[in-house]
Write a protein that holds these residues in place. Structure first.
Motif, short mmCIF file in Angstrom:
data_model
loop_
_atom_site.label_atom_id
_atom_site.label_comp_id
_atom_site.label_asym_id
_atom_site.label_seq_id
_atom_site.Cartn_x
_atom_site.Cartn_y
_atom_site.Cartn_z
N PRO A 7 0.84 -1.20 0.00
CA PRO A 7 0.00 0.00 0.00
C PRO A 7 0.87 1.24 0.00
O PRO A 7 1.94 1.27 0.61
CB PRO A 7 -0.79 -0.12 1.31
N LYS A 8 0.43 2.25 -0.71
CA LYS A 8 1.18 3.50 -0.76
C LYS A 8 1.09 4.17 0.61
O LYS A 8 0.06 4.16 1.24
CB LYS A 8 0.61 4.43 -1.82
N THR A 9 2.21 4.70 1.03
CA THR A 9 2.20 5.39 2.32
C THR A 9 1.47 6.71 2.16
O THR A 9 1.63 7.41 1.16
CB THR A 9 3.63 5.66 2.83
N ILE A 10 0.69 7.02 3.13
CA ILE A 10 -0.07 8.26 3.10
C ILE A 10 0.68 9.28 3.94
O ILE A 10 0.97 9.05 5.11
CB ILE A 10 -1.48 8.05 3.68
N ARG A 11 1.01 10.36 3.32
CA ARG A 11 1.72 11.42 4.03
C ARG A 11 0.68 12.40 4.56
O ARG A 11 -0.15 12.90 3.81
CB ARG A 11 2.68 12.17 3.12
N THR A 12 0.75 12.64 5.81
CA THR A 12 -0.18 13.60 6.38
C THR A 12 0.45 14.97 6.32
O THR A 12 1.65 15.13 6.58
CB THR A 12 -0.50 13.26 7.85
N SER A 13 -0.34 15.95 5.96
CA SER A 13 0.19 17.30 5.89
C SER A 13 0.18 17.92 7.27
O SER A 13 -0.69 17.65 8.08
CB SER A 13 -0.65 18.15 4.93
N PRO A 14 1.18 18.73 7.56
CA PRO A 14 1.25 19.33 8.88
C PRO A 14 0.10 20.29 9.12
O PRO A 14 -0.45 20.87 8.20
CB PRO A 14 2.58 20.09 8.88
N VAL A 15 -0.25 20.44 10.36
CA VAL A 15 -1.30 21.36 10.73
C VAL A 15 -0.79 22.77 10.51
O VAL A 15 0.39 23.04 10.63
CB VAL A 15 -1.67 21.14 12.22
N ASP A 18 1.51 24.15 13.04
CA ASP A 18 2.89 23.67 12.95
C ASP A 18 3.69 24.53 11.98
O ASP A 18 4.86 24.80 12.21
CB ASP A 18 2.94 22.21 12.52
N LEU A 19 3.06 24.92 10.89
CA LEU A 19 3.74 25.76 9.91
C LEU A 19 4.02 27.14 10.48
O LEU A 19 4.98 27.79 10.11
CB LEU A 19 2.92 25.87 8.62
N GLU A 20 3.18 27.60 11.39
CA GLU A 20 3.39 28.89 12.03
C GLU A 20 4.57 28.84 13.00
O GLU A 20 5.26 29.82 13.20
CB GLU A 20 2.13 29.32 12.80
N ASN A 21 4.79 27.68 13.63
CA ASN A 21 5.82 27.55 14.66
C ASN A 21 7.18 27.15 14.12
O ASN A 21 8.11 26.98 14.90
CB ASN A 21 5.37 26.54 15.72
N GLN A 38 2.56 28.28 2.45
CA GLN A 38 1.72 27.64 1.44
C GLN A 38 2.51 26.57 0.69
O GLN A 38 2.00 25.48 0.42
CB GLN A 38 1.18 28.68 0.46
N ILE A 39 3.74 26.86 0.37
CA ILE A 39 4.59 25.90 -0.34
C ILE A 39 4.87 24.68 0.53
O ILE A 39 4.83 23.54 0.06
CB ILE A 39 5.91 26.56 -0.79
N LEU A 40 5.12 24.91 1.81
CA LEU A 40 5.50 23.83 2.72
C LEU A 40 4.33 22.95 3.14
O LEU A 40 4.54 21.87 3.68
CB LEU A 40 6.17 24.40 3.97
N HIS A 41 3.12 23.40 2.89
CA HIS A 41 1.94 22.61 3.26
C HIS A 41 2.03 21.23 2.60
O HIS A 41 2.23 21.10 1.41
CB HIS A 41 0.67 23.32 2.82
N ASN A 45 8.67 17.00 6.23
CA ASN A 45 9.63 17.61 7.16
C ASN A 45 9.93 19.03 6.69
O ASN A 45 10.98 19.30 6.11
CB ASN A 45 10.90 16.78 7.23
N PRO A 46 9.00 19.96 6.94
CA PRO A 46 9.20 21.32 6.44
C PRO A 46 10.39 22.04 7.07
O PRO A 46 11.03 22.85 6.41
CB PRO A 46 7.88 22.02 6.78
N GLN A 47 10.72 21.74 8.34
CA GLN A 47 11.83 22.44 8.98
C GLN A 47 13.15 22.09 8.31
O GLN A 47 14.03 22.94 8.18
CB GLN A 47 11.90 22.11 10.47
N LEU A 48 13.29 20.86 7.85
CA LEU A 48 14.51 20.45 7.15
C LEU A 48 14.69 21.29 5.88
O LEU A 48 15.79 21.75 5.59
CB LEU A 48 14.46 18.96 6.81
N ILE A 49 13.61 21.50 5.16
CA ILE A 49 13.68 22.30 3.94
C ILE A 49 14.03 23.75 4.28
O ILE A 49 14.85 24.37 3.61
CB ILE A 49 12.34 22.23 3.17
#
Length: 136
Positions: A7-15, A18-21, A38-41, A45-49
Motif C-alpha cells: 500500500p502506498k504510504t499516506i503522508r499527512t500534511s502538517p497542521v 505547525d507551519l506557524e511555529n 503555502q509551499i511547505l503545506h 519535514n518542512p523544517q529540514l527544507i
C-alpha cells in the motif's frame, strides 16, 4: 493486490499551527514567509527544507528564496532531496538555544545564590553576636 504490491504510504500534511511555529530564515520578508507556508503545506519535514534554504541563503547561493524553496520541496517529494546545509543550521540553532538557556540560568542563579549567601551570613552574624555578647 499482488504479493509484492504494497500500500502506498499516506503522508499527512502538517497542521497550519505547525507551519506557524517553524523557524524561518531571518532574511525572508513577512510576505515571503506566508508564501513559504503555502509551499511547505504537505511536506513531511518542512523544517529540514527551511534549514536547507537558510544555509544556502547564508552562503549566497540563493537569488530567489521562494523559487528555491519550491524546488527543495519538489525534490523532497520526489525523494531526490539531499540536505547539504540543513543539519549544520539545525545544530547551530540548537547550540544558540542552549547558550540562551545557560544565560537565563546564570541570571537567575546568582541572585538566588546571593540571597542564600546573604541569609546564611545574617544567621552566622547573629550567632557570632550571641556568642560574643553571651546571649542565647
Amino acid at each position: 493486490m499482488g504479493v509484492f504490491d504494497f500500500p502506498k504510504t499516506i503522508r499527512t500534511s502538517p497542521v497550519t499551527a505547525d507551519l506557524e511555529n517553524l523557524i524561518y530564515p531571518d532574511k525572508l520578508l513577512p510576505g515571503e514567509k506566508q508564501t513559504a507556508r503555502q509551499i511547505l503545506h504537505g511536506s513531511p519535514n518542512p523544517q529540514l527544507i527551511l534549514d536547507e534554504l537558510a544555509g544556502q541563503m547564508q552562503d549566497g547561493h540563493v537569488k530567489n528564496a521562494i523559487g528555491y524553496l519550491r524546488t527543495l520541496k519538489t525534490r523532497q517529494q520526489a525523494g531526490t532531496f539531499e540536505a547539504e546545509y540543513a543539519h549544520r543550521v539545525e545544530a547551530d540553532r540548537e547550540r544558540r538555544q542552549e547558550i540562551l538557556e545557560q544565560r537565563k540560568r546564570l541570571i537567575v542563579e546568582p541572585q538566588t545564590q546571593f540571597a542564600t549567601n546573604r541569609d546564611s551570613a545574617r544567621i552566622k552574624l547573629t550567632e557570632l553576636r550571641q556568642t560574643i555578647w553571651g546571649k542565647k
